[in-house]
Design a protein around this motif. Sequence first.
Motif, PDB file in Angstrom:
ATOM      1  N   GLY A 208     -33.356 -22.809 102.600  1.00 22.41           N
ATOM      2  CA  GLY A 208     -33.871 -22.313 103.881  1.00 22.41           C
ATOM      3  C   GLY A 208     -34.250 -23.508 104.747  1.00 22.41           C
ATOM      4  O   GLY A 208     -33.867 -23.613 105.907  1.00 22.41           O
ATOM      5  N   GLY A 209     -35.050 -24.390 104.168  1.00 21.53           N
ATOM      6  CA  GLY A 209     -35.250 -25.724 104.731  1.00 21.53           C
ATOM      7  C   GLY A 209     -36.222 -25.864 105.881  1.00 21.53           C
ATOM      8  O   GLY A 209     -36.457 -26.978 106.334  1.00 21.53           O
ATOM      9  N   HIS A 210     -36.793 -24.768 106.378  1.00 20.62           N
ATOM     10  CA  HIS A 210     -37.670 -24.859 107.546  1.00 20.62           C
ATOM     11  C   HIS A 210     -39.051 -24.257 107.293  1.00 20.62           C
ATOM     12  O   HIS A 210     -39.795 -23.994 108.238  1.00 20.62           O
ATOM     13  N   SER A 211     -39.388 -24.024 106.030  1.00 18.46           N
ATOM     14  CA  SER A 211     -40.700 -23.489 105.651  1.00 18.46           C
ATOM     15  C   SER A 211     -41.060 -22.223 106.431  1.00 18.46           C
ATOM     16  O   SER A 211     -42.211 -22.028 106.807  1.00 18.46           O
ATOM     17  N   ILE A 337     -38.272 -29.311 106.671  1.00 17.49           N
ATOM     18  CA  ILE A 337     -38.055 -30.433 107.577  1.00 17.49           C
ATOM     19  C   ILE A 337     -39.287 -31.320 107.710  1.00 17.49           C
ATOM     20  O   ILE A 337     -39.185 -32.513 107.980  1.00 17.49           O
ATOM     21  N   GLU A 338     -40.494 -30.740 107.509  1.00 17.99           N
ATOM     22  CA  GLU A 338     -41.723 -31.512 107.689  1.00 17.99           C
ATOM     23  C   GLU A 338     -42.142 -32.129 106.359  1.00 17.99           C
ATOM     24  O   GLU A 338     -41.971 -31.533 105.301  1.00 17.99           O
ATOM     25  N   SER A 339     -42.704 -33.331 106.427  1.00 16.42           N
ATOM     26  CA  SER A 339     -43.169 -33.999 105.213  1.00 16.42           C
ATOM     27  C   SER A 339     -44.463 -33.368 104.729  1.00 16.42           C
ATOM     28  O   SER A 339     -45.364 -33.083 105.525  1.00 16.42           O
ATOM     29  N   LEU A 340     -44.546 -33.150 103.408  1.00 10.93           N
ATOM     30  CA  LEU A 340     -45.747 -32.592 102.795  1.00 10.93           C
ATOM     31  C   LEU A 340     -46.265 -33.547 101.730  1.00 10.93           C
ATOM     32  O   LEU A 340     -45.491 -34.273 101.096  1.00 10.93           O
ATOM     33  N   ILE A 341     -47.581 -33.517 101.542  1.00  9.19           N
ATOM     34  CA  ILE A 341     -48.224 -34.311 100.501  1.00  9.19           C
ATOM     35  C   ILE A 341     -49.124 -33.376  99.709  1.00  9.19           C
ATOM     36  O   ILE A 341     -49.674 -32.415 100.274  1.00  9.19           O
ATOM     37  N   GLU A 342     -49.227 -33.614  98.403  1.00  9.77           N
ATOM     38  CA  GLU A 342     -50.150 -32.788  97.610  1.00  9.77           C
ATOM     39  C   GLU A 342     -50.594 -33.546  96.376  1.00  9.77           C
ATOM     40  O   GLU A 342     -49.977 -34.538  95.967  1.00  9.77           O
ATOM     41  N   HIS A 343     -51.680 -33.042  95.776  1.00  5.06           N
ATOM     42  CA  HIS A 343     -52.231 -33.602  94.555  1.00  5.06           C
ATOM     43  C   HIS A 343     -51.937 -32.602  93.436  1.00  5.06           C
ATOM     44  O   HIS A 343     -52.646 -31.594  93.303  1.00  5.06           O
ATOM     45  N   PRO A 344     -50.864 -32.823  92.642  1.00  5.53           N
ATOM     46  CA  PRO A 344     -50.450 -31.824  91.651  1.00  5.53           C
ATOM     47  C   PRO A 344     -51.582 -31.434  90.703  1.00  5.53           C
ATOM     48  O   PRO A 344     -51.746 -30.248  90.368  1.00  5.53           O
ATOM     49  N   GLY A 345     -52.385 -32.406  90.273  1.00 10.26           N
ATOM     50  CA  GLY A 345     -53.443 -32.116  89.291  1.00 10.26           C
ATOM     51  C   GLY A 345     -54.435 -31.078  89.775  1.00 10.26           C
ATOM     52  O   GLY A 345     -54.938 -30.266  88.990  1.00 10.26           O
ATOM     53  N   ARG A 346     -54.719 -31.066  91.075  1.00 13.02           N
ATOM     54  CA  ARG A 346     -55.707 -30.123  91.619  1.00 13.02           C
ATOM     55  C   ARG A 346     -55.042 -28.953  92.350  1.00 13.02           C
ATOM     56  O   ARG A 346     -55.730 -28.003  92.714  1.00 13.02           O
ATOM     57  N   MET A 347     -53.730 -29.083  92.610  1.00 13.49           N
ATOM     58  CA  MET A 347     -53.079 -28.035  93.422  1.00 13.49           C
ATOM     59  C   MET A 347     -51.991 -27.321  92.611  1.00 13.49           C
ATOM     60  O   MET A 347     -52.290 -26.416  91.852  1.00 13.49           O
ATOM     61  N   THR A 348     -50.730 -27.756  92.753  1.00 10.63           N
ATOM     62  CA  THR A 348     -49.626 -26.999  92.126  1.00 10.63           C
ATOM     63  C   THR A 348     -49.721 -26.945  90.611  1.00 10.63           C
ATOM     64  O   THR A 348     -49.206 -26.011  89.994  1.00 10.63           O
ATOM     65  N   HIS A 349     -50.318 -27.959  89.974  1.00 14.07           N
ATOM     66  CA  HIS A 349     -50.327 -27.995  88.513  1.00 14.07           C
ATOM     67  C   HIS A 349     -51.735 -27.854  87.921  1.00 14.07           C
ATOM     68  O   HIS A 349     -51.960 -28.227  86.777  1.00 14.07           O
TER      69      HIS A 349
END
Length: 385
Positions: A208-211, A337-349
Amino acid sequence: MSQEHRTKSGFETRAIHAGWEPDPSTGAVIPPIFATSTYKQDGVGGLRGGYEYSRSANPTRTALEDTIAALEEGERGFAFASGLAAEDTVLRGLLEPGDHVVLPNDAYGGTHRLFDKVAQRWGLAHTPAALSDLDAVRAAVTARTRMIWVETPTNPLLGIADIAALATLAHEVGALLVVDNTFATPYLQRPLTLGADVVVHSTTKYAGGHSDVVGGAVVVRGLDLADKVAYHQNAMGAVAGPFDSWLTLRGLKTLAVRMERHCDNAERVVEFLTADERVEHVYYPGLADHPGHEVAQGQMDRFGGMVSFRVRGGEERALQVCDRATVFTLAESLGGIESLIEHPGRMTHASVAGTELEVPADLVRLSVGIETADDLLADLDQALG
Ligand SMILES: *Cc1c(COP(=O)(O)O)cnc(C)c1O
Protein backbone atom coordinates in the motif's frame (compact mmCIF):
# COMPACT_ATOMS: atom_id res chain seq x y z
CA MET A 1 -2.88 -6.71 -21.03
CA SER A 2 -2.46 -10.04 -22.85
CA GLN A 3 -1.58 -13.19 -20.93
CA GLU A 4 1.86 -13.15 -22.56
CA HIS A 5 2.54 -9.58 -21.49
CA ARG A 6 1.27 -10.39 -18.04
CA THR A 7 4.05 -12.92 -17.54
CA LYS A 8 6.84 -11.56 -19.76
CA SER A 9 6.90 -7.81 -19.38
CA GLY A 10 8.98 -5.98 -16.78
CA PHE A 11 8.02 -5.50 -13.16
CA GLU A 12 6.99 -1.85 -13.49
CA THR A 13 4.88 -2.57 -16.59
CA ARG A 14 3.11 -5.40 -14.81
CA ALA A 15 2.52 -3.22 -11.74
CA ILE A 16 0.77 -0.63 -13.88
CA HIS A 17 -1.04 -2.77 -16.48
CA ALA A 18 -1.49 -6.38 -15.35
CA GLY A 19 -4.73 -6.02 -13.40
CA TRP A 20 -6.95 -3.93 -15.67
CA GLU A 21 -7.83 -3.29 -19.32
CA PRO A 22 -9.35 0.15 -20.04
CA ASP A 23 -13.05 -0.39 -19.47
CA PRO A 24 -14.83 -1.07 -22.82
CA SER A 25 -17.99 0.84 -21.84
CA THR A 26 -16.34 4.05 -20.55
CA GLY A 27 -12.65 3.87 -21.45
CA ALA A 28 -11.73 4.30 -17.77
CA VAL A 29 -7.96 3.84 -17.58
CA ILE A 30 -7.98 3.14 -13.85
CA PRO A 31 -10.38 0.60 -12.32
CA PRO A 32 -13.30 2.28 -10.59
CA ILE A 33 -14.17 1.54 -6.97
CA PHE A 34 -16.93 -0.97 -7.67
CA ALA A 35 -19.07 -0.12 -4.65
CA THR A 36 -21.61 -2.83 -5.29
CA SER A 37 -22.49 -5.92 -3.28
CA THR A 38 -24.37 -7.73 -6.04
CA TYR A 39 -24.63 -8.01 -9.87
CA LYS A 40 -27.61 -8.22 -12.22
CA GLN A 41 -28.10 -11.64 -13.79
CA ASP A 42 -29.34 -12.07 -17.36
CA GLY A 43 -31.79 -14.83 -16.54
CA VAL A 44 -31.22 -17.16 -13.62
CA GLY A 45 -27.53 -18.03 -13.41
CA GLY A 46 -26.64 -15.76 -16.35
CA LEU A 47 -23.63 -13.87 -14.96
CA ARG A 48 -22.33 -11.08 -17.24
CA GLY A 49 -18.75 -10.73 -16.12
CA GLY A 50 -18.53 -13.75 -13.85
CA TYR A 51 -19.50 -11.61 -10.85
CA GLU A 52 -22.30 -12.70 -8.57
CA TYR A 53 -21.77 -11.33 -5.04
CA SER A 54 -18.89 -9.16 -3.76
CA ARG A 55 -17.66 -11.46 -0.99
CA SER A 56 -16.95 -14.02 -3.72
CA ALA A 57 -15.44 -11.50 -6.14
CA ASN A 58 -15.49 -7.77 -6.91
CA PRO A 59 -13.89 -6.20 -10.00
CA THR A 60 -11.75 -3.69 -8.02
CA ARG A 61 -10.47 -6.50 -5.84
CA THR A 62 -9.84 -8.68 -8.91
CA ALA A 63 -7.66 -5.91 -10.39
CA LEU A 64 -5.58 -5.87 -7.21
CA GLU A 65 -5.43 -9.67 -6.98
CA ASP A 66 -4.31 -10.06 -10.61
CA THR A 67 -1.66 -7.37 -10.12
CA ILE A 68 -0.11 -8.83 -7.00
CA ALA A 69 -0.14 -12.32 -8.58
CA ALA A 70 1.70 -10.91 -11.62
CA LEU A 71 4.28 -9.19 -9.39
CA GLU A 72 4.93 -12.27 -7.25
CA GLU A 73 4.91 -14.47 -10.40
CA GLY A 74 2.29 -16.76 -8.87
CA GLU A 75 -0.72 -18.68 -10.14
CA ARG A 76 -3.30 -16.52 -8.38
CA GLY A 77 -3.53 -13.68 -5.88
CA PHE A 78 -6.10 -13.02 -3.15
CA ALA A 79 -6.73 -9.79 -1.24
CA PHE A 80 -7.86 -9.70 2.39
CA ALA A 81 -9.02 -7.20 5.00
CA SER A 82 -5.64 -7.34 6.79
CA GLY A 83 -2.39 -9.27 6.81
CA LEU A 84 -3.64 -11.37 9.70
CA ALA A 85 -6.89 -12.19 7.89
CA ALA A 86 -4.74 -13.41 4.97
CA GLU A 87 -2.67 -15.55 7.34
CA ASP A 88 -5.73 -17.03 9.05
CA THR A 89 -7.17 -18.02 5.68
CA VAL A 90 -3.88 -19.72 4.72
CA LEU A 91 -3.75 -21.63 8.02
CA ARG A 92 -7.29 -22.88 8.09
CA GLY A 93 -7.53 -23.25 4.32
CA LEU A 94 -4.37 -25.31 3.83
CA LEU A 95 -3.97 -27.17 7.15
CA GLU A 96 -6.02 -29.57 9.29
CA PRO A 97 -6.39 -29.79 13.06
CA GLY A 98 -3.56 -32.04 14.28
CA ASP A 99 -1.04 -30.62 11.82
CA HIS A 100 2.19 -28.98 12.98
CA VAL A 101 3.89 -25.79 11.78
CA VAL A 102 7.49 -24.64 12.23
CA LEU A 103 7.34 -20.95 13.01
CA PRO A 104 10.13 -18.34 13.20
CA ASN A 105 11.15 -17.77 16.84
CA ASP A 106 11.11 -14.06 16.01
CA ALA A 107 7.89 -14.04 13.94
CA TYR A 108 5.85 -10.86 13.63
CA GLY A 109 4.04 -10.57 17.00
CA GLY A 110 0.55 -10.82 15.50
CA THR A 111 1.55 -13.95 13.56
CA HIS A 112 2.87 -15.58 16.72
CA ARG A 113 -0.33 -14.64 18.59
CA LEU A 114 -2.50 -16.07 15.79
CA PHE A 115 -0.68 -19.43 16.00
CA ASP A 116 -0.34 -19.46 19.77
CA LYS A 117 -3.72 -18.20 20.93
CA VAL A 118 -6.09 -18.90 18.05
CA ALA A 119 -4.82 -21.70 15.77
CA GLN A 120 -3.61 -23.77 18.73
CA ARG A 121 -7.16 -23.92 20.12
CA TRP A 122 -8.25 -25.17 16.71
CA GLY A 123 -5.78 -28.06 17.08
CA LEU A 124 -2.79 -26.70 15.18
CA ALA A 125 0.54 -27.23 16.95
CA HIS A 126 3.62 -25.11 16.31
CA THR A 127 7.29 -25.05 17.29
CA PRO A 128 9.36 -21.87 17.16
CA ALA A 129 12.80 -22.19 15.55
CA ALA A 130 15.59 -19.96 14.26
CA LEU A 131 14.75 -20.02 10.55
CA SER A 132 18.23 -18.77 9.63
CA ASP A 133 19.61 -22.10 10.97
CA LEU A 134 18.64 -25.07 8.76
CA ASP A 135 19.66 -27.61 11.42
CA ALA A 136 17.41 -25.90 13.95
CA VAL A 137 14.53 -26.02 11.47
CA ARG A 138 15.17 -29.70 10.75
CA ALA A 139 15.23 -30.44 14.49
CA ALA A 140 11.85 -28.70 14.93
CA VAL A 141 10.14 -30.79 12.21
CA THR A 142 7.80 -33.55 13.46
CA ALA A 143 5.95 -36.34 11.65
CA ARG A 144 2.93 -33.98 11.48
CA THR A 145 4.75 -30.93 10.11
CA ARG A 146 2.82 -29.69 7.08
CA MET A 147 4.04 -26.10 6.91
CA ILE A 148 7.22 -24.11 7.46
CA TRP A 149 6.58 -20.40 7.89
CA VAL A 150 9.34 -17.89 7.26
CA GLU A 151 9.87 -14.14 7.34
CA THR A 152 12.97 -12.72 5.72
CA PRO A 153 14.21 -10.10 6.54
CA THR A 154 12.87 -10.39 10.10
CA ASN A 155 11.58 -7.77 12.48
CA PRO A 156 13.31 -5.92 14.16
CA LEU A 157 16.78 -7.48 13.86
CA LEU A 158 16.71 -7.95 10.06
CA GLY A 159 17.70 -11.63 10.21
CA ILE A 160 17.87 -13.48 6.89
CA ALA A 161 16.64 -17.00 6.05
CA ASP A 162 17.57 -18.95 2.92
CA ILE A 163 14.28 -19.36 1.03
CA ALA A 164 15.54 -21.89 -1.55
CA ALA A 165 17.14 -24.12 1.09
CA LEU A 166 14.02 -23.97 3.29
CA ALA A 167 11.83 -24.84 0.28
CA THR A 168 13.95 -27.94 -0.38
CA LEU A 169 13.75 -28.94 3.29
CA ALA A 170 10.00 -28.33 3.45
CA HIS A 171 9.34 -30.40 0.35
CA GLU A 172 11.56 -33.25 1.63
CA VAL A 173 9.30 -33.61 4.67
CA GLY A 174 6.03 -33.09 2.79
CA ALA A 175 5.41 -29.56 4.05
CA LEU A 176 4.54 -26.29 2.33
CA LEU A 177 6.87 -23.30 2.57
CA VAL A 178 5.02 -20.05 3.32
CA VAL A 179 7.00 -16.79 3.06
CA ASP A 180 5.81 -13.55 4.64
CA ASN A 181 7.22 -11.17 2.02
CA THR A 182 5.98 -7.97 3.69
CA PHE A 183 9.43 -6.47 4.38
CA ALA A 184 11.11 -7.26 1.05
CA THR A 185 8.10 -6.89 -1.31
CA PRO A 186 8.07 -8.64 -4.72
CA TYR A 187 10.18 -5.79 -6.10
CA LEU A 188 13.18 -6.98 -4.07
CA GLN A 189 12.44 -10.70 -3.56
CA ARG A 190 10.18 -13.24 -5.29
CA PRO A 191 9.88 -16.30 -3.03
CA LEU A 192 7.71 -18.36 -5.41
CA THR A 193 10.52 -18.32 -7.98
CA LEU A 194 12.86 -19.63 -5.27
CA GLY A 195 10.67 -22.64 -4.51
CA ALA A 196 8.20 -21.31 -1.91
CA ASP A 197 4.57 -22.43 -2.26
CA VAL A 198 2.73 -19.48 -0.73
CA VAL A 199 3.54 -15.80 -0.20
CA VAL A 200 1.64 -13.72 2.34
CA HIS A 201 1.69 -9.96 2.75
CA SER A 202 0.58 -7.29 5.07
CA THR A 203 -0.21 -4.87 2.22
CA THR A 204 -0.64 -2.30 5.01
CA LYS A 205 3.13 -1.80 4.73
CA TYR A 206 5.16 -1.33 1.53
CA ALA A 207 2.57 -2.66 -0.94
CA GLY A 208 0.00 0.00 0.00
CA GLY A 209 2.94 2.20 0.89
CA HIS A 210 1.16 5.36 2.08
CA SER A 211 0.07 4.42 5.62
CA ASP A 212 -3.56 4.96 4.68
CA VAL A 213 -4.99 1.44 4.42
CA VAL A 214 -4.88 -1.90 6.26
CA GLY A 215 -4.85 -4.98 4.04
CA GLY A 216 -3.38 -8.38 3.31
CA ALA A 217 -2.65 -10.61 0.35
CA VAL A 218 -1.85 -14.22 -0.49
CA VAL A 219 -0.23 -15.44 -3.71
CA VAL A 220 0.16 -19.15 -4.44
CA ARG A 221 2.01 -21.41 -6.83
CA GLY A 222 -0.11 -24.06 -8.57
CA LEU A 223 -3.79 -24.63 -9.22
CA ASP A 224 -4.39 -26.92 -6.26
CA LEU A 225 -3.36 -24.27 -3.73
CA ALA A 226 -5.19 -21.59 -5.71
CA ASP A 227 -8.44 -23.56 -5.53
CA LYS A 228 -8.10 -24.15 -1.79
CA VAL A 229 -7.35 -20.51 -0.96
CA ALA A 230 -10.11 -19.29 -3.30
CA TYR A 231 -12.63 -21.59 -1.61
CA HIS A 232 -11.64 -20.45 1.88
CA GLN A 233 -11.41 -16.78 0.97
CA ASN A 234 -15.07 -16.95 0.04
CA ALA A 235 -16.08 -19.38 2.79
CA MET A 236 -14.33 -17.43 5.58
CA GLY A 237 -15.12 -14.02 4.10
CA ALA A 238 -12.23 -11.87 5.37
CA VAL A 239 -12.00 -10.07 2.01
CA ALA A 240 -10.63 -6.64 1.12
CA GLY A 241 -13.39 -4.14 0.37
CA PRO A 242 -13.42 -2.25 -2.95
CA PHE A 243 -12.10 1.06 -1.59
CA ASP A 244 -9.27 -0.65 0.30
CA SER A 245 -8.47 -2.69 -2.82
CA TRP A 246 -8.35 0.48 -4.90
CA LEU A 247 -5.97 2.22 -2.48
CA THR A 248 -3.69 -0.80 -2.30
CA LEU A 249 -3.64 -1.16 -6.08
CA ARG A 250 -2.81 2.53 -6.43
CA GLY A 251 0.09 1.92 -4.05
CA LEU A 252 1.37 -1.10 -5.96
CA LYS A 253 1.62 0.86 -9.22
CA THR A 254 4.48 2.93 -7.73
CA LEU A 255 6.07 0.14 -5.67
CA ALA A 256 9.18 -0.02 -7.87
CA VAL A 257 10.07 3.67 -7.68
CA ARG A 258 9.27 3.86 -4.00
CA MET A 259 11.39 0.81 -3.14
CA GLU A 260 14.37 2.20 -5.06
CA ARG A 261 14.18 5.40 -2.99
CA HIS A 262 13.56 3.50 0.27
CA CYS A 263 16.74 1.50 -0.48
CA ASP A 264 18.77 4.58 -1.51
CA ASN A 265 17.79 6.42 1.66
CA ALA A 266 18.32 3.36 3.90
CA GLU A 267 21.83 2.98 2.47
CA ARG A 268 22.60 6.62 3.29
CA VAL A 269 21.22 6.17 6.82
CA VAL A 270 23.26 2.97 7.31
CA GLU A 271 26.41 4.70 6.09
CA PHE A 272 25.80 7.57 8.51
CA LEU A 273 25.00 5.36 11.52
CA THR A 274 27.90 2.91 11.03
CA ALA A 275 30.36 5.84 11.00
CA ASP A 276 28.87 7.46 14.12
CA GLU A 277 30.50 6.86 17.51
CA ARG A 278 27.21 7.32 19.35
CA VAL A 279 25.96 4.13 17.67
CA GLU A 280 26.93 0.70 19.00
CA HIS A 281 25.76 -1.56 16.17
CA VAL A 282 23.76 -1.30 12.95
CA TYR A 283 21.54 -4.13 11.64
CA TYR A 284 21.08 -4.08 7.86
CA PRO A 285 21.36 -7.09 5.51
CA GLY A 286 23.30 -4.96 3.03
CA LEU A 287 26.25 -4.69 5.43
CA ALA A 288 29.10 -7.10 4.61
CA ASP A 289 29.40 -8.09 8.31
CA HIS A 290 25.69 -8.99 8.60
CA PRO A 291 25.50 -12.79 9.19
CA GLY A 292 22.88 -13.17 6.45
CA HIS A 293 24.53 -10.86 3.94
CA GLU A 294 25.55 -13.54 1.46
CA VAL A 295 22.16 -15.25 1.44
CA ALA A 296 20.42 -11.87 1.16
CA GLN A 297 22.64 -10.95 -1.78
CA GLY A 298 21.63 -14.18 -3.49
CA GLN A 299 17.87 -13.83 -3.05
CA MET A 300 17.19 -10.06 -2.85
CA ASP A 301 17.81 -7.42 -5.52
CA ARG A 302 18.51 -4.75 -2.88
CA PHE A 303 18.26 -4.78 0.92
CA GLY A 304 15.14 -2.76 1.71
CA GLY A 305 14.14 0.23 3.78
CA MET A 306 14.23 -1.16 7.33
CA VAL A 307 17.25 -0.37 9.53
CA SER A 308 17.76 -1.11 13.23
CA PHE A 309 20.56 0.09 15.48
CA ARG A 310 21.76 -0.01 19.08
CA VAL A 311 22.54 3.27 20.75
CA ARG A 312 25.61 3.57 22.96
CA GLY A 313 24.52 4.43 26.49
CA GLY A 314 21.63 2.00 26.91
CA GLU A 315 17.86 2.17 26.96
CA GLU A 316 17.57 5.73 28.20
CA ARG A 317 19.60 7.05 25.28
CA ALA A 318 17.60 4.92 22.82
CA LEU A 319 14.33 6.34 24.19
CA GLN A 320 15.79 9.84 23.93
CA VAL A 321 16.62 9.35 20.25
CA CYS A 322 13.02 8.27 19.59
CA ASP A 323 11.65 11.28 21.49
CA ARG A 324 13.95 13.84 19.86
CA ALA A 325 13.47 12.81 16.24
CA THR A 326 11.20 15.17 14.32
CA VAL A 327 11.39 14.20 10.64
CA PHE A 328 11.18 10.54 11.71
CA THR A 329 7.72 10.19 13.29
CA LEU A 330 7.50 8.14 16.49
CA ALA A 331 5.00 5.43 15.51
CA GLU A 332 4.52 1.69 15.00
CA SER A 333 4.03 0.12 11.55
CA LEU A 334 6.39 0.58 8.62
CA GLY A 335 6.72 0.71 4.86
CA GLY A 336 5.07 4.06 4.18
CA ILE A 337 6.47 7.06 2.32
CA GLU A 338 7.16 8.81 5.65
CA SER A 339 10.07 7.83 7.88
CA LEU A 340 9.12 6.24 11.21
CA ILE A 341 11.15 5.60 14.34
CA GLU A 342 10.27 3.32 17.25
CA HIS A 343 11.67 1.60 20.32
CA PRO A 344 10.87 -2.12 19.80
CA GLY A 345 11.51 -3.03 23.46
CA ARG A 346 8.78 -0.68 24.71
CA MET A 347 6.54 -0.62 21.63
CA THR A 348 6.18 -3.33 18.95
CA HIS A 349 8.02 -6.01 20.95
CA ALA A 350 6.92 -5.14 24.49
CA SER A 351 4.89 -8.38 24.71
CA VAL A 352 8.02 -10.57 24.36
CA ALA A 353 9.87 -8.92 27.27
CA GLY A 354 11.27 -11.58 29.59
CA THR A 355 11.17 -14.33 26.91
CA GLU A 356 14.02 -15.55 24.72
CA LEU A 357 12.68 -13.17 22.07
CA GLU A 358 13.32 -10.08 24.13
CA VAL A 359 15.07 -7.45 21.98
CA PRO A 360 17.98 -5.32 23.22
CA ALA A 361 16.77 -2.39 25.36
CA ASP A 362 19.05 0.02 23.47
CA LEU A 363 17.57 -0.93 20.09
CA VAL A 364 15.91 1.62 17.78
CA ARG A 365 14.06 0.58 14.60
CA LEU A 366 13.72 2.84 11.58
CA SER A 367 11.37 2.54 8.64
CA VAL A 368 13.28 4.78 6.26
CA GLY A 369 10.89 6.77 4.09
CA ILE A 370 11.36 8.55 0.80
CA GLU A 371 12.00 12.10 2.07
CA THR A 372 15.18 14.04 1.18
CA ALA A 373 18.02 11.87 2.50
CA ASP A 374 20.00 14.83 3.91
CA ASP A 375 17.01 15.80 6.07
CA LEU A 376 16.85 12.26 7.46
CA LEU A 377 20.57 12.28 8.32
CA ALA A 378 20.34 15.72 9.93
CA ASP A 379 17.39 14.55 12.02
CA LEU A 380 19.22 11.43 13.23
CA ASP A 381 22.30 13.55 13.98
CA GLN A 382 20.35 15.94 16.22
CA ALA A 383 18.30 13.12 17.78
CA LEU A 384 21.47 11.27 18.79
CA GLY A 385 22.26 14.41 20.80
C1 LIG B 1 2.12 -5.87 9.88
C2 LIG B 1 2.61 -7.24 9.61
C3 LIG B 1 1.73 -8.34 9.59
C4 LIG B 1 0.25 -8.23 9.96
O1 LIG B 1 -0.45 -7.51 9.02
P1 LIG B 1 -1.75 -6.59 9.37
O2 LIG B 1 -2.04 -5.94 8.06
O3 LIG B 1 -1.34 -5.65 10.45
O4 LIG B 1 -2.81 -7.53 9.81
C5 LIG B 1 2.24 -9.59 9.26
N1 LIG B 1 3.55 -9.76 8.98
C6 LIG B 1 4.43 -8.73 9.00
C7 LIG B 1 5.86 -8.99 8.66
C8 LIG B 1 3.98 -7.45 9.30
O5 LIG B 1 4.87 -6.44 9.33
